[in-house]
Design a protein around this motif. Sequence first.
Motif: not given
Length: 244
Positions: A191-201
Amino acid sequence: MSSLQQLGHHGAALAYRFTPGAGPLLVFLPGYMSEMTGSKAEALSDRARSRGQAYLRLDYSGCGASGGAFLEGSIGRWTADVLAVIQHVWPAGQVLLVGSSMGGWIALLAGQALKDRLAGLVGIAAAPDFTVWGLKLGEAERRQLEANGFFTRPSDYGEPYRYSRALIDDAPRHLLMDGQIAITAPVRLLHGQCDDAVPWRLSLDIAARLAGGDVQVRLIKDGDHRLSRESDIAALIATVEELL
């Protein structure tokens, strides 16, 4: 080999590409309104071919080259598509699932259905239950849904996303994040931590709910939702090969 066969749960002709080889069968599952010809699917295809690995990718019904109407698609129907094609090309033996975004939700559902045949699972910004946390409708969208049977939202990746009544009505039967996920095979969640579609948490939450102990979450600090850069794809291939 490429094929278009009447394998869908509702009679749709499903397009898929299958490369015979050694097991376990590696299966790539694309995201929402995505197709089997994306960069991650192509990279895995090249790698599987180079190592003589059996590989399968497909378009869900109503998507890409497959038959059927997209607006009739749903999580349940698309999961059934995946299981039907796997059963057709690889009726016995181990399966390693790789799911991107919505494909991660479908991979988790298919993995549960495969039971002991599941050799492992890799999620790429896996998005189970996105209809709950990602589709909170505004009043204008509710009116559009009532009038047309679907509503639209802008997409950064091409044509606007369309969300249908069929998808929304079917999804509650396939939610995973309200209990244990019955998968004991090894799981890796990228998971990318700059993902603006699916929260990485969300990947941390998935890990906590998986029944098995061999679970790792791998965060890419500067990674976006698609994780399609050369370095991201290299990380994906390394993760898949670790499980193979």
